[in-house]
Design a protein around this motif. Structure first.
Motif, PDB file in Angstrom:
ATOM      1  N   VAL A   1      -4.192   0.584  -2.054  1.00 46.94           N
ATOM      2  CA  VAL A   1      -3.820  -0.761  -1.612  1.00 46.94           C
ATOM      3  C   VAL A   1      -3.687  -1.620  -2.863  1.00 46.94           C
ATOM      4  CG1 VAL A   1      -4.558  -2.761  -0.255  1.00 46.94           C
ATOM      5  CG2 VAL A   1      -5.024  -0.440   0.583  1.00 46.94           C
TER       6      VAL A   1
ATOM      7  N   ALA B   1       0.843  -1.196   0.000  1.00 47.82           N
ATOM      8  CA  ALA B   1       0.000   0.000   0.000  1.00 47.82           C
ATOM      9  C   ALA B   1       0.877   1.245   0.000  1.00 47.82           C
ATOM     10  CB  ALA B   1      -0.927   0.012   1.207  1.00 47.82           C
TER      11      ALA B   1
ATOM     12  N   LEU C   1       0.538   5.607   0.845  1.00 50.62           N
ATOM     13  CA  LEU C   1      -0.229   6.705   1.420  1.00 50.62           C
ATOM     14  C   LEU C   1       0.521   7.995   1.145  1.00 50.62           C
ATOM     15  CD1 LEU C   1      -2.507   7.827   3.308  1.00 50.62           C
ATOM     16  CD2 LEU C   1      -0.917   7.417   5.205  1.00 50.62           C
TER      17      LEU C   1
ATOM     18  N   GLY D   1      -6.712  -1.400   3.852  1.00 50.45           N
ATOM     19  CA  GLY D   1      -6.959   0.033   3.746  1.00 50.45           C
ATOM     20  C   GLY D   1      -7.589   0.607   4.999  1.00 50.45           C
TER      21      GLY D   1
ATOM     22  N   GLN E   1      -6.638  -5.944  -1.446  1.00 51.64           N
ATOM     23  CA  GLN E   1      -7.900  -5.235  -1.269  1.00 51.64           C
ATOM     24  C   GLN E   1      -8.965  -6.172  -0.715  1.00 51.64           C
ATOM     25  OE1 GLN E   1      -8.837  -3.364  -5.023  1.00 51.64           O
ATOM     26  NE2 GLN E   1      -7.051  -2.034  -4.912  1.00 51.64           N
TER      27      GLN E   1
ATOM     28  N   LEU F   1      -4.528   7.045  -0.989  1.00 54.43           N
ATOM     29  CA  LEU F   1      -4.351   5.802  -0.238  1.00 54.43           C
ATOM     30  C   LEU F   1      -4.695   4.705  -1.225  1.00 54.43           C
ATOM     31  CD1 LEU F   1      -3.878   3.952   2.170  1.00 54.43           C
ATOM     32  CD2 LEU F   1      -6.243   4.364   2.874  1.00 54.43           C
TER      33      LEU F   1
END
Length: 175
Positions: free
Chosen positions: A100, A79, A81, A110, A105, A98
């Protein structure tokens, strides 16, 4: 946001700031989410766009206010951010992205990251999180609403092909 503060809230991940040396990993992660990129451009994801993801920020803020965190499990980037500190106001944190990786997922990754971010934000004296989402993306809307974010204004982002993309601001005030 201090890396150590975020890491303390999310000990299951190895978190580090991404740099230009991480472009290949970031490209691989973003390629697992082709629908996201296609909302902004009909062209294939490029190295230039990955570089922008790592460095681009609004002109009115300092480059140091932007941070791109990578979240790793078993030494694999799962992931990313992207945040802007003290934007659009002093005690705000703006979530630019953000994302993932597709294989992770719908496994709470997340939600866990966003919840850890909120806890770290409070410890960093940040009282409001804000983001924009593509207005037509109901999956993303449901994700952020589940985390307590409320819809705000609708804006239009200019696209490279002279088009426009409707986006909606979302805000979460932290208690």
């Amino acid at each position: 946001m201090k890396l150590a503060t975020l890491q303390a809230e999310l000990p299951s991940f190895k978190i580090r700031l991404l740099t230009m040396a991480d472009q290949a990993d970031l490209l691989a992660l973003e390629q697992t989410n082709p629908d996201y990129h296609q909302q902004f451009s009909p062209n294939e994801l490029s190295w230039a766009e990955i570089q922008d993801d790592l460095t681009a920020h609004p002109g009115e803020i300092e480059a140091a206010q932007k941070q791109v965190f990578g979240f790793y499990l078993a030494n694999h980037l799962v992931a990313v951010l992207d945040i802007l500190n003290q934007y659009p106001e002093q005690d705000f944190l703006f979530i630019g992205l953000l994302m993932v990786g597709n294989p992770y997922q719908r496994r709470s990754v997340g939600s866990v990251i966003a919840t850890g971010l909120m806890k770290a934000a409070l410890k960093s004296n940040i009282h409001c999180l804000q983001l924009t989402r593509v207005s037509s993306d109901t999956v993303v809307e449901a994700f952020w609403k589940k985390l307590g974010f409320d819809d705000g204004d609708q804006l239009f982002l200019p696209l490279a092909d002279n088009g426009r993309l409707a986006v909606t601001t979302m805000t979460r005030v932290l208690a």
